[in-house]
Design a protein around this motif. Sequence first.
Motif, mmCIF file in Angstrom:
data_model
loop_
_atom_site.group_PDB
_atom_site.id
_atom_site.type_symbol
_atom_site.label_atom_id
_atom_site.label_comp_id
_atom_site.label_asym_id
_atom_site.label_seq_id
_atom_site.Cartn_x
_atom_site.Cartn_y
_atom_site.Cartn_z
ATOM 1 N N LEU A 87 0.843 -1.248 0.100
ATOM 2 C CA LEU A 87 -0.025 0.040 0.161
ATOM 3 C C LEU A 87 0.867 1.229 0.048
ATOM 4 C CD1 LEU A 87 -2.711 -0.977 2.598
ATOM 5 C CD2 LEU A 87 -2.823 -1.282 0.046
ATOM 6 N N LYS A 88 2.209 1.191 -0.037
ATOM 7 C CA LYS A 88 2.933 2.135 0.040
ATOM 8 C C LYS A 88 3.921 2.229 -1.074
ATOM 9 C CE LYS A 88 5.600 5.132 3.312
ATOM 10 N NZ LYS A 88 7.044 4.995 2.861
ATOM 11 N N TRP A 89 4.072 3.397 -2.017
ATOM 12 C CA TRP A 89 5.024 3.567 -3.121
ATOM 13 C C TRP A 89 5.894 4.616 -2.590
ATOM 14 C CZ3 TRP A 89 6.397 1.097 -7.225
ATOM 15 C CH2 TRP A 89 6.868 1.719 -8.415
ATOM 16 N N SER A 90 7.113 4.336 -2.422
ATOM 17 C CA SER A 90 8.272 5.311 -2.429
ATOM 18 C C SER A 90 9.529 4.780 -2.837
ATOM 19 C CB SER A 90 8.404 6.085 -0.896
ATOM 20 O OG SER A 90 9.062 5.279 -0.116
ATOM 21 N N PRO A 91 9.816 4.789 -4.022
ATOM 22 C CA PRO A 91 10.803 3.957 -4.604
ATOM 23 C C PRO A 91 12.322 4.714 -4.605
ATOM 24 C CG PRO A 91 9.805 5.076 -6.439
ATOM 25 C CD PRO A 91 9.084 5.570 -4.965
ATOM 26 N N GLN A 92 12.652 4.867 -3.219
ATOM 27 C CA GLN A 92 14.021 5.656 -3.058
ATOM 28 C C GLN A 92 14.783 4.707 -2.646
ATOM 29 O OE1 GLN A 92 14.156 8.577 -4.145
ATOM 30 N NE2 GLN A 92 11.866 8.735 -4.457
ATOM 31 N N MET A 93 15.978 4.528 -3.214
ATOM 32 C CA MET A 93 16.978 3.532 -2.658
ATOM 33 C C MET A 93 18.171 4.194 -2.106
ATOM 34 S SD MET A 93 15.904 0.812 -3.543
ATOM 35 C CE MET A 93 17.066 -0.336 -3.266
ATOM 36 N N ALA A 94 18.775 3.569 -1.008
ATOM 37 C CA ALA A 94 19.769 3.954 -0.483
ATOM 38 C C ALA A 94 21.090 4.081 -1.543
ATOM 39 C CB ALA A 94 20.307 3.241 0.891
ATOM 40 N N MET A 95 21.754 5.198 -1.707
ATOM 41 C CA MET A 95 22.802 5.148 -2.447
ATOM 42 C C MET A 95 24.127 4.892 -1.792
ATOM 43 S SD MET A 95 21.351 6.185 -5.261
ATOM 44 C CE MET A 95 22.288 6.979 -6.341
ATOM 45 N N ARG A 96 24.295 5.054 -0.750
ATOM 46 C CA ARG A 96 25.553 4.815 -0.154
ATOM 47 C C ARG A 96 25.050 3.682 1.393
ATOM 48 N NH1 ARG A 96 25.682 10.138 0.086
ATOM 49 N NH2 ARG A 96 25.665 10.068 2.423
ATOM 50 N N PRO A 97 26.158 3.191 1.880
ATOM 51 C CA PRO A 97 25.782 2.031 2.813
ATOM 52 C C PRO A 97 25.338 2.590 4.054
ATOM 53 C CG PRO A 97 27.837 1.585 1.938
ATOM 54 C CD PRO A 97 27.571 2.875 1.329
ATOM 55 N N ASP A 98 25.815 3.887 4.243
ATOM 56 C CA ASP A 98 25.379 4.644 5.576
ATOM 57 C C ASP A 98 24.105 5.119 5.591
ATOM 58 O OD1 ASP A 98 26.765 6.438 3.627
ATOM 59 O OD2 ASP A 98 26.389 7.945 5.149
ATOM 60 N N GLN A 99 23.424 5.248 4.236
ATOM 61 C CA GLN A 99 21.890 5.722 4.344
ATOM 62 C C GLN A 99 20.864 4.776 4.899
ATOM 63 O OE1 GLN A 99 21.816 7.124 0.265
ATOM 64 N NE2 GLN A 99 21.712 9.303 1.010
ATOM 65 N N MET A 100 19.921 5.295 5.420
ATOM 66 C CA MET A 100 18.923 4.252 5.927
ATOM 67 C C MET A 100 17.907 3.679 4.893
ATOM 68 S SD MET A 100 19.323 3.574 9.074
ATOM 69 C CE MET A 100 17.892 3.239 9.709
ATOM 70 N N GLY A 101 17.682 2.450 5.096
ATOM 71 C CA GLY A 101 16.521 2.046 4.515
ATOM 72 C C GLY A 101 16.574 1.872 2.856
ATOM 73 N N THR A 102 15.773 0.669 2.578
ATOM 74 C CA THR A 102 15.234 0.802 1.219
ATOM 75 C C THR A 102 13.793 1.228 0.888
ATOM 76 O OG1 THR A 102 14.569 -1.469 1.677
ATOM 77 C CG2 THR A 102 16.766 -1.268 0.819
ATOM 78 N N GLY A 103 13.681 1.457 -0.495
ATOM 79 C CA GLY A 103 12.411 1.869 -0.685
ATOM 80 C C GLY A 103 11.195 0.995 -0.583
ATOM 81 N N SER A 104 9.818 1.400 -0.570
ATOM 82 C CA SER A 104 8.846 0.417 -0.624
ATOM 83 C C SER A 104 7.941 0.489 -2.087
ATOM 84 C CB SER A 104 7.890 0.794 0.445
ATOM 85 O OG SER A 104 7.782 2.169 0.678
ATOM 86 N N PHE A 105 7.823 -0.552 -2.517
ATOM 87 C CA PHE A 105 7.278 -0.691 -3.859
ATOM 88 C C PHE A 105 5.961 -1.277 -3.982
ATOM 89 C CE2 PHE A 105 11.808 -0.723 -3.996
ATOM 90 C CZ PHE A 105 12.282 0.155 -5.135
ATOM 91 N N GLY A 106 5.098 -0.563 -3.177
ATOM 92 C CA GLY A 106 3.616 -1.236 -3.474
ATOM 93 C C GLY A 106 2.996 -0.518 -4.623
ATOM 94 N N ALA A 107 2.417 -1.455 -5.348
ATOM 95 C CA ALA A 107 1.754 -0.845 -6.613
ATOM 96 C C ALA A 107 0.706 -0.296 -6.344
ATOM 97 C CB ALA A 107 1.985 -1.734 -7.683
#
Lengths: 297, 460
Positions: free
Chosen positions: B208-228
């Motif tokens: 139910l959540k769409w926010s396709p942002q990915m961590a670019m560096r290891p110290d950044q938090m979290g992966t995106g959510s890909f709910g369509a």
Amino acid sequence: MSTLETTASLQKGFAVPRENIGSRVQKKSRKIDRENRETVGLQFVDDPRMTCRAVNVFYGEKHAIKNVSIDIGKNEVLAMIGPSGCGKSTFLRCLNRMNDTIVGCRVTGEIRLDDLDIYEKNIDVVPLRAQVGMVFQKPNPFPKSIYDNVAYGPKIHGLAHSRSELADIVEDSLRRAGLWNEVNDRLDQPGTGLSGGQQQRLCIARAIAVRPEIILMDEPCSALDPIATATVEDLISELRQHYTIVIVTHNMQQAARVSQRTAYFHLGDLVEVGHTSRIFTNPAHQLTEDYITGRFG
Amino acid sequence: MSPSLLIAVLLVLSSMAYWLGRSRAFALSKKAGSVRLHSRPGYHGILVALWCAIPAFIIFCCWHFFSGNLLISYAMQSVTEARGELSPSEMNLAINDLRNLLSGSVFHREIDPALQLAADRYTGMRQIANVALAVVVLSSAILGSIWAYSRINPGLRARNKVEKAVEISLTLCSTIAVFTTLGIVLSVIFESIRFFQQVPFFDFLFGLKWSPQMAMRPDQMGTGSFGAIPVLAGTFLISAIAMSIAVPFGLLSAIHLSEYSGPNFRKVVKPMLEILAGVPTVVYGFFAALVVAPTIRGLGAGIGLSVASESALAAGLVMGVMIIPFVSSLSDDIINAVPQSLRDGSYALGATQSETIKNVVIPAALPGIVGSILLAVSRAIGETMIVVMAAGLAANLTLNPLQAVTTVTVQIVTLLVGDQEFDTPKTLAAFALGLLLFVVTLALNVIALYVVRKYREEYE
């Protein structure tokens, strides 16, 4: 109607070849000259349903019907014959104002149904067409079921007050069109799936279902085979008990078989009207004789 | 000899072959006297020309398809000689360098002598190969024509052969669309499989959540959510708004145009309606964003509703107007195609015009009308530009048309625009969305086909 009757009426029709009629006619009397375009014969009857006086029809500039006056009698079958393009279908379509749908068509003169002038300005064509039904040259059943095809007219005119009443009208119309026994077990099948002759009888049933008083038929058998034609012709003779019928036909034997009076049209002129038996044995006009003896048309 | 010159020569040769074959056939027909040619001389000419052109052309195409790799691998031999065996990745790097060198896009770097040698070998070989190609192609053309020319005789069934060739070329043309579709579907499916290796299938489909942002560096938090679901809901919301505008207006204007209006009115209005379909969608986009959206916002404020400055309603309304002509123009054609005899039959029973249209004309035209609506729906679902400009990018899961929503197509665009890596879920999500959209529209089409088949009323 039985097969025996069918064959009998067919044979009756073909028993009198054209040449014989012609040669017999020529011996009898002098004919009215070809150039004379005044209508001759029995134009008027004592108890007319429809009266047409000085009717002219124009398609744009083209003068398609020229000054035609004729009566259509009660419970008679009037046949209209003539070569292609002579205006018989046009005239037929004037009788229930089906020409209204043709762009550029203009009708002058007077056509009365009983005492009603059907071309008066404020006349409503809807009840008129319910009173004067029409069957077309090519069977044109609606793309609906057989039942719905027949029920269509009664529904839009509110003729039935309940479902069973509607079913009665449908059955009665199909019976009178001689189709009931063939289709009563498949009323929900599409009407377009019937054979040509059945489709045409379905169209007749559809026209009868509205309870018209006059039925116009525009070459109703031209797309049918001889057996189906015979069925429709028997049907016409049957219908004459209750309806007035005007039929356009190219088949002169058919005109001879089904009609009481025959009208011969030539290039927009009504040339001759008379009792069918006389038109086909002893026409008064040379043009009529040319046509029925097969000299042209 | 350059390829374009070669093609030109080939064309000249085959037209010569046509004339030669034709005149030979003419001569035969004159000389033979009593013996009739099976086929007219023109067919003999075409047959000779085909034999001249087609084999030569096939050789030409094959060469251009394979020659690049052949020549490169030949040239790379000199590199491997100089540097010893290379690992596959080094090999790729070297090949890239070689290509850059050949295309002349290397300016300020020390050039490896081995690579330079390879490039020289490549160019030399290329010239020889081009000459060889010209010789092979032209000799094949000439041999082919001579062979076909020598076979000309009155009994030769040249017409049947030419017709067969035409038939084959028609088949090829008609299958191109099929193969293209297949190619597109396969490429989307393969990329989607890569996506689903990183994001679970059901998370994508029912999330139910769409926010396709990915961590670019290891110290950044979290992966995106890909709910369509929010994206899909946005697509359906906007399409529904658009269809609720386009179907009634389009259908009713089609009925007016075909049944009520006079020919003069129709002659003017129908092309004007079709112009609507020709306006570029980006123009509709800024119309929606600059005119419609503020108006809706102002109206909403007037009656105390809070309307987002970019709303689904604005985009949907404008999109609806855009697809009116799809519905109206096609439906108008289809209603016109209903035979006049059916209308006459209805009028002759004393039906009014509106009863005739409702009960006879529309049912008879229904399959076509549904088809035109389907076309409009797929247009609405696939539309991107208007939504980008007028409905925003926020993936809200809402049914409120006054809020900003986003659609599948818009998300695909934003995911793929700019510099992207092709191995993160963020980019691959675009393919998964594409696949989803494809499946949804396919399902819609199948359902509509089924409905049409069930309720169709066939005339004739």
